[in-house]
Design a protein around this motif. Structure first.
Motif, mmCIF file in Angstrom:
data_model
loop_
_atom_site.group_PDB
_atom_site.id
_atom_site.type_symbol
_atom_site.label_atom_id
_atom_site.label_comp_id
_atom_site.label_asym_id
_atom_site.label_seq_id
_atom_site.Cartn_x
_atom_site.Cartn_y
_atom_site.Cartn_z
ATOM 1 N N GLN A 1 79.569 25.797 -55.789
ATOM 2 C CA GLN A 1 78.968 24.531 -55.351
ATOM 3 C C GLN A 1 78.490 23.707 -56.547
ATOM 4 O O GLN A 1 78.706 22.495 -56.606
ATOM 5 C CB GLN A 1 77.806 24.789 -54.402
ATOM 6 N N HIS A 2 77.854 24.370 -57.498
ATOM 7 C CA HIS A 2 77.372 23.655 -58.673
ATOM 8 C C HIS A 2 78.534 23.164 -59.533
ATOM 9 O O HIS A 2 78.488 22.047 -60.067
ATOM 10 C CB HIS A 2 76.422 24.533 -59.490
ATOM 11 N N LEU A 3 79.571 23.964 -59.662
ATOM 12 C CA LEU A 3 80.743 23.537 -60.420
ATOM 13 C C LEU A 3 81.403 22.315 -59.779
ATOM 14 O O LEU A 3 81.887 21.429 -60.484
ATOM 15 C CB LEU A 3 81.750 24.677 -60.542
ATOM 16 N N ALA A 4 81.419 22.262 -58.452
ATOM 17 C CA ALA A 4 82.000 21.110 -57.767
ATOM 18 C C ALA A 4 81.244 19.834 -58.125
ATOM 19 O O ALA A 4 81.859 18.779 -58.383
ATOM 20 C CB ALA A 4 81.998 21.336 -56.258
ATOM 21 N N LYS A 5 79.920 19.909 -58.170
ATOM 22 C CA LYS A 5 79.121 18.732 -58.550
ATOM 23 C C LYS A 5 79.367 18.358 -60.006
ATOM 24 O O LYS A 5 79.488 17.177 -60.337
ATOM 25 C CB LYS A 5 77.640 18.995 -58.327
ATOM 26 N N LEU A 6 79.428 19.353 -60.871
ATOM 27 C CA LEU A 6 79.677 19.088 -62.285
ATOM 28 C C LEU A 6 81.064 18.486 -62.509
ATOM 29 O O LEU A 6 81.240 17.587 -63.327
ATOM 30 C CB LEU A 6 79.527 20.377 -63.099
ATOM 31 N N LYS A 7 82.029 18.965 -61.739
ATOM 32 C CA LYS A 7 83.392 18.454 -61.875
ATOM 33 C C LYS A 7 83.492 17.021 -61.347
ATOM 34 O O LYS A 7 84.120 16.167 -61.972
ATOM 35 C CB LYS A 7 84.372 19.364 -61.145
ATOM 36 N N LEU B 1 72.412 12.362 -65.970
ATOM 37 C CA LEU B 1 71.165 13.120 -66.066
ATOM 38 C C LEU B 1 70.765 13.730 -64.727
ATOM 39 O O LEU B 1 70.262 14.852 -64.688
ATOM 40 C CB LEU B 1 70.043 12.232 -66.607
ATOM 41 N N LYS B 2 71.002 13.018 -63.634
ATOM 42 C CA LYS B 2 70.680 13.559 -62.302
ATOM 43 C C LYS B 2 71.471 14.828 -62.021
ATOM 44 O O LYS B 2 70.935 15.798 -61.497
ATOM 45 C CB LYS B 2 71.000 12.525 -61.207
ATOM 46 N N VAL B 3 72.757 14.805 -62.356
ATOM 47 C CA VAL B 3 73.590 15.978 -62.098
ATOM 48 C C VAL B 3 73.149 17.143 -62.978
ATOM 49 O O VAL B 3 73.097 18.290 -62.531
ATOM 50 C CB VAL B 3 75.091 15.655 -62.313
#
Length: 96
Positions: A58-64, A19-21
């Protein structure tokens, strides 16, 4: 009994991290778009979202790293997709 509590706590912690991500508007938008449109590359995403490529990356890196999205290389491009069923169900509930 203590073992059971620890196992439940780990489940809660994992869900809280998920949920945080997802708790960022851009990441929610990316995930929702991938679910609705299917696999996509960064170029398509930043064109559709009208945001800089670096922001999307950057957002994709966090999601991945949170295992929310997966990636597959096709030639020179990397395509991202959402295969996590829990995430798909959560997004569907959020955007009913």
């Amino acid at each position: 009994m203590l073992e059971m509590f620890q196992e439940e706590l780990e489940i809660y912690e994992g869900n809280a991290e998920l949920l945080k991500v997802l708790a960022h508007p851009v990441r929610l938008c990316i995930v929702k778009g991938l679910i609705e449109r299917g696999a996509s590359n960064v170029s398509t995403m930043y064109t559709n979202l009208n945001m800089p490529q670096s922001t999307i990356s950057q957002h994709l890196a966090k999601l991945k790293s949170a295992r929310i999205v997966t990636s597959e290389r096709k030639g020179l491009e990397i395509y991202y997709n959402v295969e996590n069923e829990k995430v798909i169900q959560l997004i569907q509930v959020l955007f009913q």
